[in-house]
Design an enzyme around this catalytic site. Structure first.
Site, PDB file in Angstrom:
ATOM      1  N   HIS A   1      51.088 -45.423  67.938  1.00  0.00           N
ATOM      2  CA  HIS A   1      49.675 -45.237  67.566  1.00  0.00           C
ATOM      3  C   HIS A   1      48.746 -45.663  68.708  1.00  0.00           C
ATOM      4  CE1 HIS A   1      50.309 -44.252  63.292  1.00  0.00           C
ATOM      5  NE2 HIS A   1      51.331 -45.106  63.339  1.00  0.00           N
TER       6      HIS A   1
ATOM      7  N   ASP B   1      54.165 -50.242  63.548  1.00  0.00           N
ATOM      8  CA  ASP B   1      54.755 -49.314  62.592  1.00  0.00           C
ATOM      9  C   ASP B   1      54.959 -47.930  63.193  1.00  0.00           C
ATOM     10  OD1 ASP B   1      51.916 -49.025  62.711  1.00  0.00           O
ATOM     11  OD2 ASP B   1      51.999 -47.754  60.931  1.00  0.00           O
ATOM     12  N   GLU B   2      55.796 -47.157  62.541  1.00  0.00           N
ATOM     13  CA  GLU B   2      55.979 -45.727  62.805  1.00  0.00           C
ATOM     14  C   GLU B   2      56.155 -45.426  64.296  1.00  0.00           C
ATOM     15  OE1 GLU B   2      53.547 -43.829  59.036  1.00  0.00           O
ATOM     16  OE2 GLU B   2      52.426 -44.264  60.870  1.00  0.00           O
ATOM     17  N   VAL B   3      57.099 -46.104  64.914  1.00  0.00           N
ATOM     18  CA  VAL B   3      57.337 -45.940  66.346  1.00  0.00           C
ATOM     19  C   VAL B   3      58.499 -44.973  66.567  1.00  0.00           C
ATOM     20  CG1 VAL B   3      57.966 -47.098  68.485  1.00  0.00           C
ATOM     21  CG2 VAL B   3      56.422 -48.235  66.848  1.00  0.00           C
TER      22      VAL B   3
END
Length: 618
Positions: free
Chosen positions: A344, A408-410
């Site tokens: 992100h 998160d969400e890597v």
């Protein structure tokens, strides 16, 4: 209405003459506590006499329908239709028994969120619209002085009739606050927010005690919600007095996350949102400052970072940010900033492409380049001042001793596809996933070295398990089974639970307030010690479809459901049906205070009202 006294009155007759004797006429005395019918009098007074003696005098006085007590003023027979709040009791002569008191109004108690402990009575007491707020603390504070001014306007929005107030006689004219610790530093996790609030029914001073200024401000909010405007008489009253309240939150962290990266939120939108948070005793603004889409914040050490902003007018200077943090502090709200990393973060590369794997594959941030961590160290240093905040010694642009580092969400594909990064991973003996673990740990270590507790999304725990540093606070957005594992391993946690039909993600517009209300953080946790590791939670306002035009109706009133779940005792808020009318009333209060809260019962949260109607029925 407390009691009814039946009297039998026999008409005198001359029995010796054999006159017709009518059946005895049954009469009853109705009593109304703290009420009177002013200027509706007949000649005569029973002042100084007992209630029974006053009753006898009224029965023997032509045109008398009652009296007030202890003043003893006799009243006309139409008194019942003219009664209003007062400091005396009113006795009315009737031909039928007094009905039992009605049940408490369905919006009862009229306070959101529900108080921890309280008792109340049945009296109505008037409140002077010129109420004087008095700080009896050993040291007066500017914060409380400003809160007094703010709550004067919130509590008394209508013009009251001076004549009506005078006719009522004694009214509450002063509110006194006594605070033990008057430190005005930026609030921190675990600050004492408890308070007591005592409101008598005799018009005496309202008394507030609190250990901190932040507890005192919660007391002012509760008091403001108890005061209502009597439109018939144009006076302010508190119903169901006397009130004795002892209140404190169940969880110390009760937040709203605002995303200013997917859509920029103007400063005024942020201020309006901060204004509204204390109305539900929300005490944290989680500022998701940047994301892949934009980097709107000024950095002094790396001034090209905000080259990643959407435009030149969609940026925050550091002075802007400092003003928002202080604006929040004055309202008892702690601001926790988030820099989500290493994923992100594509917007960081606009100004500093060297910290990203390549110009065509920009995230996660480049784990193989020390320049990445040098930038992170400097950027966090601006936020933290390089040390912990202490009482009266706030440090950094964001004095909160918590800082959110995302994690998160890597997706590590860019690392594997970039030769220089892959070569570094090979040299270190890391898989790409191990490179992720290295990154988030190093970022957390930087924050800890600068006196902050790192908050990281639950994926970080998923990788480290019990090897994660204990200073880390795990932010759980996944299923509650993940929360169970986090607290079982001994870590502090925040909750917002995205999956399912009771998610606290406020951008999920199809989830009704009742589902959010029923989302109990400790529902699947039986060990009280593990439940105690949960610091609280947040409503998450992800900004893909939210800008300054609809942020308020996206957040409110559903954030109120989360607020009561996190503030009030668990065993007191299990009935969603009972809470509905209180929630509808709370939404109306938000509207009256200028907050664009959407109708409670919308199928989709921020939809317009379905048609004509009052705010209490939509």
């Amino acid at each position: 209405m407390l009691s009814s006294v039946a009297l039998t009155v026999a008409l005198s007759a001359n029995l010796a003459l054999g006159a017709f004797i009518p059946a005895p006429r049954q009469t009853y005395w109705w009593m109304f506590h703290n009420e009177d019918c002013g200027y509706d009098d007949v000649p005569g007074s029973c002042q100084g006499k007992t209630v029974a003696e006053c009753e006898t005098m009224c029965l023997n006085t032509k045109g008398c329908g009652g009296f007030n007590y202890p003043h003893g003023v006799l009243k006309k027979t139409d008194c019942l239709s003219n009664k209003a709040a007062s400091t005396v009791d009113l006795y009315i002569l009737e031909s039928t028994p007094q009905p039992p008191p009605p049940p408490p109004p369905s919006n009862f108690p009229p306070v959101w969120p529900l108080m921890s402990q309280y008792t109340n009575g049945t009296a109505t007491v008037s409140v002077a619209s010129t109420l004087k707020y008095v700080d009896d603390s050993a040291t007066a504070t500017k914060t409380i002085a400003q809160a007094f001014t703010r709550y004067q306007g919130l509590t008394f929005p209508h013009h009251a009739s001076a004549a009506a107030e005078a006719a009522l006689g004694a009214a509450i004219s002063e509110l006194h606050v006594s605070i033990k610790d008057t430190d005005e530093s930026h609030p921190q996790l675990g600050v004492d927010e408890s308070y007591t609030l005592d409101i008598n029914s005799d018009g005496s001073n309202v008394l507030v005690t609190a250990n901190t200024i932040y507890g005192a401000m919660h007391a002012l909010e509760t008091f403001s919600q108890l005061v209502s405007f009597d439109f018939a008489n144009e006076v302010y009253v508190i119903k169901a007095a006397p009130w004795k309240i002892s209140d404190a939150p169940r969880f110390p962290h009760r937040g709203l996350m605002v995303d200013t990266a997917r859509h920029f939120q103007p400063l005024e939108s942020l201020r309006i949102m901060i204004d509204s948070l204390p109305y539900a005793k929300i005490n944290v603004l989680h500022w998701h400052m940047v994301d892949s889409q934009s980097f709107p914040m000024e950095s002094k050490t790396h001034p090209k970072l905000w080259n990643g902003a959407y435009s030149e007018v969609e940026k925050y200077t550091q002075d802007d940010i400092a003003s928002i943090v202080e604006y929040a502090r004055l309202r008892g709200v702690r601001v926790m900033v988030e820099f989500d990393m290493p994923g992100h973060a594509a917007s960081w590369c606009v100004g500093y492409p060297e910290i990203c794997p390549s110009t065509s594959c920009t995230q996660p941030l480049n784990v193989a380049n020390n320049a990445t961590f040098d930038l992170i160290t400097a950027l966090l240093g601006e936020m933290t001042g390089g040390k912990s905040s202490a009482p009266s010694l706030p440090s950094g642009l964001f004095p909160s001793n918590m800082i959110h580092l995302g994690g998160d969400e890597v997706n590590t594909d860019c690392w594997s596809k970039t030769p220089a990064v892959q070569a570094w991973l090979t040299k270190m003996g890391f898989t790409a996933d191990q490179g992720y673990a290295y990154f988030v740990k190093r970022a957390a270590d930087i924050a800890i070295a600068q006196g902050r507790r790192p908050v990281q999304w639950v994926e970080v725990f998923d990788h480290f398990g019990s090897n994660l540093t204990k200073e880390t606070i795990v932010h759980v957005w996944k299923d509650k089974s993940t929360l169970n594992a986090v607290v079982a391993a001994g870590y502090n946690a925040l909750i917002n639970n995205s999956p399912g039909d009771n998610s606290w993600y406020l951008d999920h517009l199809n989830i009704a307030w009742a589902a959010l209300y029923g989302n109990e953080p400790c529902e699947t946790i039986s060990d009280p010690k593990q439940c105690g590791l949960i610091l609280g939670g947040q409503g998450e306002m992800w900004g893909e479809t939210v800008d300054g035009s609809d942020i308020q109706s996206t957040v409110w009133p559903r954030l109120g459901a989360i607020a009561e779940r996190l503030w009030s005792p668990r065993d007191a808020i299990n009935d969603t049906s009972a809470a509905l009318v209180r929630m509808e009333s709370f939404r109306c209060r938000l509207n009256r205070r200028g907050v664009a809260a959407a109708p409670v019962n919308n199928a989709n949260a921020r939809s317009a009202p379905p048609g004509a109607g009052g705010c209490l029925t939509q």
